[in-house]
Design a protein around this motif. Structure first.
Motif, mmCIF file in Angstrom:
data_model
loop_
_atom_site.group_PDB
_atom_site.id
_atom_site.type_symbol
_atom_site.label_atom_id
_atom_site.label_comp_id
_atom_site.label_asym_id
_atom_site.label_seq_id
_atom_site.Cartn_x
_atom_site.Cartn_y
_atom_site.Cartn_z
ATOM 1 N N GLY A 190 4.813 8.305 21.368
ATOM 2 C CA GLY A 190 3.661 9.126 21.018
ATOM 3 C C GLY A 190 3.773 9.793 19.656
ATOM 4 N N HIS A 191 4.941 9.772 19.073
ATOM 5 C CA HIS A 191 5.145 10.422 17.775
ATOM 6 C C HIS A 191 5.353 9.344 16.716
ATOM 7 N N ILE A 192 4.309 9.115 15.947
ATOM 8 C CA ILE A 192 4.335 8.004 14.988
ATOM 9 C C ILE A 192 5.514 8.088 14.012
ATOM 10 N N GLY A 193 5.834 9.309 13.582
ATOM 11 C CA GLY A 193 6.930 9.468 12.626
ATOM 12 C C GLY A 193 8.274 9.059 13.219
ATOM 13 N N ARG A 194 8.555 9.569 14.396
ATOM 14 C CA ARG A 194 9.835 9.230 15.046
ATOM 15 C C ARG A 194 9.883 7.748 15.397
ATOM 16 N N SER A 225 8.248 5.171 13.930
ATOM 17 C CA SER A 225 8.405 4.318 12.741
ATOM 18 C C SER A 225 9.822 4.412 12.187
ATOM 19 N N PHE A 226 10.349 5.635 12.189
ATOM 20 C CA PHE A 226 11.700 5.806 11.647
ATOM 21 C C PHE A 226 12.711 5.056 12.516
ATOM 22 N N THR A 227 12.505 5.113 13.816
ATOM 23 C CA THR A 227 13.432 4.418 14.727
ATOM 24 C C THR A 227 13.359 2.905 14.504
ATOM 25 N N VAL A 228 12.139 2.388 14.364
ATOM 26 C CA VAL A 228 12.007 0.943 14.108
ATOM 27 C C VAL A 228 12.675 0.605 12.767
ATOM 28 N N ALA A 229 12.419 1.443 11.762
ATOM 29 C CA ALA A 229 13.019 1.204 10.440
ATOM 30 C C ALA A 229 14.549 1.267 10.516
ATOM 31 N N HIS A 230 15.053 2.182 11.328
ATOM 32 C CA HIS A 230 16.497 2.336 11.500
ATOM 33 C C HIS A 230 17.092 1.063 12.125
ATOM 34 N N GLU A 231 16.396 0.515 13.108
ATOM 35 C CA GLU A 231 16.900 -0.718 13.748
ATOM 36 C C GLU A 231 16.807 -1.894 12.777
ATOM 37 N N VAL A 232 15.746 -1.916 11.989
ATOM 38 C CA VAL A 232 15.626 -2.959 10.950
ATOM 39 C C VAL A 232 16.811 -2.842 9.979
ATOM 40 N N GLY A 244 0.860 -1.175 0.000
ATOM 41 C CA GLY A 244 0.000 0.000 0.000
ATOM 42 C C GLY A 244 0.889 1.215 0.000
ATOM 43 N N THR A 245 0.543 2.208 0.770
ATOM 44 C CA THR A 245 1.444 3.344 0.859
ATOM 45 C C THR A 245 2.263 3.270 2.144
ATOM 46 N N SER A 246 1.560 3.269 3.265
ATOM 47 C CA SER A 246 2.262 3.262 4.535
ATOM 48 C C SER A 246 2.931 1.894 4.761
ATOM 49 N N VAL A 247 4.227 1.910 5.027
ATOM 50 C CA VAL A 247 4.952 0.635 5.175
ATOM 51 C C VAL A 247 4.881 0.168 6.637
ATOM 52 N N PRO A 248 4.345 -1.023 6.875
ATOM 53 C CA PRO A 248 4.141 -1.490 8.263
ATOM 54 C C PRO A 248 5.437 -1.988 8.900
ATOM 55 N N VAL A 249 6.265 -1.076 9.358
ATOM 56 C CA VAL A 249 7.588 -1.472 9.867
ATOM 57 C C VAL A 249 7.516 -2.295 11.146
#
Lengths: 114, 212
Positions: B82-86, B88-95, B33-38
Protein backbone atom coordinates in the motif's frame (compact mmCIF):
# COMPACT_ATOMS: atom_id res chain seq x y z
CA UNK A 1 -1.66 -22.41 -14.92
CA UNK A 2 -5.28 -21.79 -15.96
CA UNK A 3 -6.31 -20.21 -19.23
CA UNK A 4 -7.39 -17.09 -17.45
CA UNK A 5 -4.11 -16.83 -15.56
CA UNK A 6 -2.09 -16.95 -18.78
CA UNK A 7 -4.52 -14.69 -20.58
CA UNK A 8 -4.37 -12.01 -17.88
CA UNK A 9 -0.59 -12.10 -17.56
CA UNK A 10 -0.23 -12.01 -21.35
CA UNK A 11 -2.43 -8.94 -21.66
CA UNK A 12 -0.75 -7.14 -18.77
CA UNK A 13 2.81 -7.76 -19.87
CA UNK A 14 1.95 -6.95 -23.47
CA UNK A 15 0.83 -3.53 -22.28
CA UNK A 16 3.76 -3.21 -19.88
CA UNK A 17 1.66 -2.55 -16.85
CA UNK A 18 3.07 -3.53 -13.47
CA UNK A 19 1.26 -5.91 -11.12
CA UNK A 20 0.73 -3.28 -8.45
CA UNK A 21 -0.08 -0.63 -11.02
CA UNK A 22 -2.84 -2.76 -12.55
CA UNK A 23 -4.15 -3.57 -9.10
CA UNK A 24 -4.43 0.13 -8.31
CA UNK A 25 -6.23 0.77 -11.59
CA UNK A 26 -8.89 -1.80 -10.94
CA UNK A 27 -9.16 -1.29 -7.19
CA UNK A 28 -7.57 -4.52 -5.96
CA UNK A 29 -4.16 -5.33 -4.53
CA UNK A 30 -1.16 -6.32 -6.58
CA UNK A 31 -1.25 -9.53 -4.58
CA UNK A 32 -4.70 -10.30 -5.99
CA UNK A 33 -3.49 -9.65 -9.54
CA UNK A 34 -0.44 -11.82 -8.90
CA UNK A 35 -2.60 -14.61 -7.45
CA UNK A 36 -4.94 -14.50 -10.45
CA UNK A 37 -1.95 -14.76 -12.76
CA UNK A 38 -0.75 -17.81 -10.87
CA UNK A 39 -4.19 -19.43 -11.03
CA UNK A 40 -4.56 -19.17 -7.25
CA UNK A 41 -7.68 -17.04 -7.44
CA UNK A 42 -10.32 -15.90 -9.91
CA UNK A 43 -11.76 -12.43 -10.44
CA UNK A 44 -15.25 -11.45 -9.43
CA UNK A 45 -17.55 -10.33 -12.29
CA UNK A 46 -17.09 -6.71 -11.19
CA UNK A 47 -13.30 -7.04 -11.30
CA UNK A 48 -13.51 -8.59 -14.77
CA UNK A 49 -15.29 -5.50 -16.05
CA UNK A 50 -12.62 -3.23 -14.55
CA UNK A 51 -9.78 -5.43 -15.79
CA UNK A 52 -11.19 -5.42 -19.31
CA UNK A 53 -11.47 -1.66 -19.19
CA UNK A 54 -7.96 -1.15 -17.80
CA UNK A 55 -6.42 -3.53 -20.32
CA UNK A 56 -8.52 -2.24 -23.22
CA UNK A 57 -10.00 -5.60 -24.06
CA UNK A 58 -13.42 -7.07 -24.65
CA UNK A 59 -15.28 -7.80 -21.42
CA UNK A 60 -17.06 -10.79 -22.97
CA UNK A 61 -13.78 -12.35 -24.04
CA UNK A 62 -12.33 -11.78 -20.59
CA UNK A 63 -15.42 -13.22 -18.93
CA UNK A 64 -15.21 -16.23 -21.22
CA UNK A 65 -11.56 -16.78 -20.30
CA UNK A 66 -12.53 -16.66 -16.63
CA UNK A 67 -15.45 -19.04 -17.18
CA UNK A 68 -17.85 -16.35 -16.07
CA UNK A 69 -20.74 -14.39 -17.49
CA UNK A 70 -20.55 -10.61 -17.60
CA UNK A 71 -22.81 -8.94 -15.01
CA UNK A 72 -24.65 -7.11 -17.80
CA UNK A 73 -25.59 -10.42 -19.41
CA UNK A 74 -26.64 -11.88 -16.07
CA UNK A 75 -28.92 -8.85 -15.73
CA UNK A 76 -30.51 -9.55 -19.13
CA UNK A 77 -31.15 -13.16 -18.18
CA UNK A 78 -32.60 -12.16 -14.85
CA UNK A 79 -34.90 -9.64 -16.52
CA UNK A 80 -36.13 -12.26 -19.00
CA UNK A 81 -35.87 -15.46 -16.96
CA UNK A 82 -37.93 -17.50 -19.41
CA UNK A 83 -37.41 -15.82 -22.77
CA UNK A 84 -33.62 -15.87 -22.73
CA UNK A 85 -33.19 -19.56 -21.80
CA UNK A 86 -35.91 -20.53 -24.31
CA UNK A 87 -34.25 -18.49 -27.00
CA UNK A 88 -30.83 -20.00 -26.26
CA UNK A 89 -32.23 -23.53 -26.28
CA UNK A 90 -33.77 -22.91 -29.67
CA UNK A 91 -30.64 -21.29 -31.03
CA UNK A 92 -28.06 -23.71 -29.66
CA UNK A 93 -27.59 -25.57 -32.95
CA UNK A 94 -27.44 -22.56 -35.23
CA UNK A 95 -24.42 -22.24 -37.51
CA UNK A 96 -22.02 -19.29 -37.18
CA UNK A 97 -23.54 -17.83 -40.34
CA UNK A 98 -27.01 -18.09 -38.86
CA UNK A 99 -25.80 -16.45 -35.64
CA UNK A 100 -24.44 -13.63 -37.73
CA UNK A 101 -27.77 -13.19 -39.54
CA UNK A 102 -29.58 -13.31 -36.25
CA UNK A 103 -27.26 -10.69 -34.79
CA UNK A 104 -27.93 -8.38 -37.74
CA UNK A 105 -31.65 -8.85 -37.30
CA UNK A 106 -31.45 -8.08 -33.58
CA UNK A 107 -29.25 -5.04 -34.21
CA UNK A 108 -31.77 -3.78 -36.73
CA UNK A 109 -34.62 -4.26 -34.25
CA UNK A 110 -32.62 -2.46 -31.55
CA UNK A 111 -31.95 0.44 -33.97
CA UNK A 112 -35.65 0.67 -34.87
CA UNK A 113 -36.47 0.89 -31.18
CA UNK A 114 -34.23 3.92 -30.83
CA UNK B 1 26.56 -18.42 4.12
CA UNK B 2 29.88 -16.63 4.02
CA UNK B 3 30.45 -14.71 0.80
CA UNK B 4 33.27 -12.27 0.50
CA UNK B 5 31.37 -9.42 -1.13
CA UNK B 6 33.66 -7.02 -2.96
CA UNK B 7 33.86 -3.45 -1.75
CA UNK B 8 32.15 -1.03 -4.10
CA UNK B 9 32.59 2.70 -3.88
CA UNK B 10 29.56 4.99 -4.05
CA UNK B 11 30.79 6.11 -7.48
CA UNK B 12 30.96 2.50 -8.69
CA UNK B 13 27.44 1.83 -7.53
CA UNK B 14 26.13 5.08 -9.01
CA UNK B 15 27.75 4.26 -12.34
CA UNK B 16 26.38 0.71 -12.37
CA UNK B 17 22.89 1.97 -11.57
CA UNK B 18 22.94 4.61 -14.30
CA UNK B 19 24.23 2.15 -16.89
CA UNK B 20 21.69 -0.46 -15.86
CA UNK B 21 18.78 2.02 -15.94
CA UNK B 22 19.76 3.31 -19.37
CA UNK B 23 20.04 -0.20 -20.78
CA UNK B 24 16.77 -1.32 -19.24
CA UNK B 25 14.77 1.69 -20.43
CA UNK B 26 16.28 1.49 -23.90
CA UNK B 27 15.51 -2.20 -24.13
CA UNK B 28 11.94 -1.64 -22.95
CA UNK B 29 11.63 1.30 -25.30
CA UNK B 30 10.57 3.53 -22.43
CA UNK B 31 11.68 7.13 -22.67
CA UNK B 32 13.44 8.40 -19.57
CA UNK B 33 10.77 10.35 -17.76
CA UNK B 34 11.01 11.15 -14.11
CA UNK B 35 9.46 8.26 -12.26
CA UNK B 36 11.51 5.11 -12.90
CA UNK B 37 9.25 2.09 -13.62
CA UNK B 38 11.02 -0.46 -11.42
CA UNK B 39 8.21 -2.99 -11.57
CA UNK B 40 8.43 -3.12 -15.34
CA UNK B 41 12.23 -3.24 -15.23
CA UNK B 42 12.16 -6.19 -12.82
CA UNK B 43 9.47 -8.07 -14.64
CA UNK B 44 9.84 -7.24 -18.30
CA UNK B 45 13.56 -6.52 -18.58
CA UNK B 46 14.99 -8.97 -16.05
CA UNK B 47 12.23 -11.59 -16.28
CA UNK B 48 11.31 -11.79 -12.61
CA UNK B 49 7.83 -12.57 -11.39
CA UNK B 50 6.33 -11.14 -8.24
CA UNK B 51 5.13 -13.11 -5.31
CA UNK B 52 3.28 -11.26 -2.57
CA UNK B 53 3.35 -13.00 0.75
CA UNK B 54 1.42 -12.20 3.86
CA UNK B 55 2.96 -12.34 7.27
CA UNK B 56 2.47 -16.06 7.52
CA UNK B 57 5.96 -17.34 8.03
CA UNK B 58 7.09 -17.26 4.40
CA UNK B 59 9.23 -14.26 5.35
CA UNK B 60 10.47 -13.25 8.77
CA UNK B 61 8.25 -10.53 10.18
CA UNK B 62 10.95 -7.85 9.84
CA UNK B 63 11.79 -8.79 6.25
CA UNK B 64 9.97 -6.79 3.62
CA UNK B 65 11.31 -8.32 0.45
CA UNK B 66 13.49 -11.01 -0.99
CA UNK B 67 14.80 -12.40 -4.24
CA UNK B 68 14.92 -16.00 -5.32
CA UNK B 69 17.40 -16.41 -8.14
CA UNK B 70 16.38 -20.03 -8.74
CA UNK B 71 12.76 -19.35 -9.54
CA UNK B 72 13.32 -15.78 -10.79
CA UNK B 73 10.94 -14.46 -8.17
CA UNK B 74 10.88 -11.21 -6.27
CA UNK B 75 9.10 -11.75 -3.00
CA UNK B 76 7.28 -8.81 -1.48
CA UNK B 77 5.80 -8.62 1.98
CA UNK B 78 2.17 -7.78 1.15
CA UNK B 79 2.04 -5.39 4.10
CA UNK B 80 4.13 -2.80 2.24
CA UNK B 81 2.19 -2.88 -1.01
CA UNK B 82 0.00 0.00 0.00
CA UNK B 83 2.97 2.34 0.30
CA UNK B 84 4.28 3.13 -3.15
CA UNK B 85 7.59 4.49 -1.86
CA UNK B 86 8.46 1.47 0.24
CA UNK B 87 7.22 -0.87 -2.45
CA UNK B 88 9.27 0.70 -5.26
CA UNK B 89 12.37 0.93 -3.10
CA UNK B 90 12.05 -2.73 -2.14
CA UNK B 91 11.69 -3.78 -5.78
CA UNK B 92 14.66 -1.57 -6.69
CA UNK B 93 16.65 -3.10 -3.82
CA UNK B 94 15.97 -6.62 -5.11
CA UNK B 95 16.90 -5.52 -8.63
CA UNK B 96 20.14 -4.26 -7.11
CA UNK B 97 20.88 -7.72 -5.74
CA UNK B 98 20.37 -9.12 -9.21
CA UNK B 99 22.81 -6.65 -10.74
CA UNK B 100 25.41 -6.57 -7.98
CA UNK B 101 25.28 -9.91 -6.21
CA UNK B 102 23.52 -12.61 -8.19
CA UNK B 103 26.60 -14.24 -9.67
CA UNK B 104 28.61 -14.36 -6.46
CA UNK B 105 25.58 -15.46 -4.46
CA UNK B 106 24.92 -18.41 -6.76
CA UNK B 107 28.58 -19.40 -6.73
CA UNK B 108 29.05 -18.99 -3.00
CA UNK B 109 25.92 -20.44 -1.44
CA UNK B 110 25.87 -23.91 -0.01
CA UNK B 111 22.17 -24.58 -0.38
CA UNK B 112 19.07 -23.13 -2.00
CA UNK B 113 18.31 -19.84 -0.33
CA UNK B 114 17.06 -16.35 -1.01
CA UNK B 115 18.42 -12.88 -0.32
CA UNK B 116 16.15 -10.77 1.87
CA UNK B 117 15.67 -7.10 2.61
CA UNK B 118 14.94 -6.05 6.16
CA UNK B 119 16.12 -6.68 9.67
CA UNK B 120 18.14 -4.39 11.86
CA UNK B 121 21.59 -5.69 10.88
CA UNK B 122 22.76 -4.21 7.59
CA UNK B 123 25.54 -6.28 6.07
CA UNK B 124 27.63 -4.84 3.24
CA UNK B 125 25.57 -6.40 0.44
CA UNK B 126 22.41 -4.85 1.87
CA UNK B 127 24.00 -1.42 2.14
CA UNK B 128 25.23 -1.72 -1.44
CA UNK B 129 21.76 -2.77 -2.63
CA UNK B 130 20.22 0.21 -0.83
CA UNK B 131 22.65 2.60 -2.52
CA UNK B 132 22.00 1.07 -5.92
CA UNK B 133 18.24 1.26 -5.35
CA UNK B 134 18.52 4.94 -4.44
CA UNK B 135 20.53 5.69 -7.56
CA UNK B 136 18.18 3.65 -9.73
CA UNK B 137 14.90 5.26 -8.73
CA UNK B 138 16.22 8.74 -7.92
CA UNK B 139 18.37 9.75 -10.90
CA UNK B 140 21.16 12.04 -9.74
CA UNK B 141 20.62 14.72 -12.40
CA UNK B 142 16.91 14.99 -11.61
CA UNK B 143 17.47 15.17 -7.87
CA UNK B 144 20.17 17.84 -8.21
CA UNK B 145 18.09 19.86 -10.66
CA UNK B 146 15.09 20.04 -8.34
CA UNK B 147 17.23 20.51 -5.26
CA UNK B 148 18.81 23.57 -6.86
CA UNK B 149 15.43 24.91 -7.91
CA UNK B 150 14.37 25.04 -4.29
CA UNK B 151 16.09 27.84 -2.49
CA UNK B 152 16.49 26.44 0.96
CA UNK B 153 18.79 26.85 3.91
CA UNK B 154 20.94 23.88 4.77
CA UNK B 155 18.55 21.68 6.76
CA UNK B 156 19.94 20.29 10.00
CA UNK B 157 16.83 19.35 11.92
CA UNK B 158 14.95 16.20 11.00
CA UNK B 159 11.86 18.27 10.36
CA UNK B 160 13.62 20.61 7.94
CA UNK B 161 15.27 17.70 6.13
CA UNK B 162 11.98 15.88 5.63
CA UNK B 163 10.21 19.07 4.53
CA UNK B 164 12.88 19.70 1.91
CA UNK B 165 12.80 16.08 0.77
CA UNK B 166 9.02 16.18 0.45
CA UNK B 167 9.21 19.30 -1.69
CA UNK B 168 11.73 17.67 -3.99
CA UNK B 169 9.66 14.49 -4.33
CA UNK B 170 6.64 16.61 -5.21
CA UNK B 171 8.29 19.01 -7.62
CA UNK B 172 10.41 16.40 -9.40
CA UNK B 173 7.54 14.05 -10.21
CA UNK B 174 9.41 11.13 -8.67
CA UNK B 175 6.11 9.90 -7.39
CA UNK B 176 7.20 6.38 -6.52
CA UNK B 177 9.79 7.64 -4.05
CA UNK B 178 9.23 8.04 -0.33
CA UNK B 179 10.25 11.17 1.51
CA UNK B 180 12.63 9.26 3.75
CA UNK B 181 14.32 7.64 0.73
CA UNK B 182 14.76 11.09 -0.80
CA UNK B 183 16.27 12.34 2.45
CA UNK B 184 18.88 9.57 2.31
CA UNK B 185 19.55 10.27 -1.35
CA UNK B 186 20.12 13.96 -0.70
CA UNK B 187 22.46 13.10 2.13
CA UNK B 188 24.42 10.57 0.09
CA UNK B 189 24.75 13.07 -2.75
CA UNK B 190 26.16 15.55 -0.26
CA UNK B 191 23.31 17.98 -0.81
CA UNK B 192 22.24 18.02 2.81
CA UNK B 193 24.35 17.50 5.91
CA UNK B 194 24.97 14.03 7.30
CA UNK B 195 22.72 13.02 10.17
CA UNK B 196 25.38 13.60 12.80
CA UNK B 197 26.60 16.90 11.34
CA UNK B 198 25.85 19.85 13.59
CA UNK B 199 25.22 23.38 12.48
CA UNK B 200 28.07 25.82 12.90
CA UNK B 201 27.40 27.31 16.39
CA UNK B 202 27.97 30.89 15.19
CA UNK B 203 25.52 30.41 12.35
CA UNK B 204 23.07 28.80 14.75
CA UNK B 205 23.38 31.80 17.07
CA UNK B 206 22.84 34.27 14.21
CA UNK B 207 19.75 32.39 13.00
CA UNK B 208 18.31 32.33 16.49
CA UNK B 209 18.74 36.13 16.64
CA UNK B 210 17.10 36.58 13.25
CA UNK B 211 14.15 34.47 14.36
CA UNK B 212 13.47 36.63 17.40
Amino acid sequence: MSNFAEYLKGLRTEQRIGVRELGREVGVTGMHISNMEKGKSLPSPAVIVKLAEALGTDVDEMSHQANQIAPEIVGVIQNQPKAVPNFLRSAKDLTPEQWEMLQKQVDSMADDKK
Amino acid sequence: MNIDWPELSDEDIEHKAVTFRDEALTSLNISQGTSVPVEQIAELYLGYQFDFVEDNGALDSDVIGGIDFDSNTIIINAAIEGHIGRYSFTVAHEVAHHVLHRELFLEGRLEKSIMCRGGSVRPIEEVQADRFAEALIMPKDIVIKYFKAIKSRKPYSKRARLALSARIVKSSGLDNVSVSAMEMRLMHLGLIPALNEKMNPILKFLISILRR
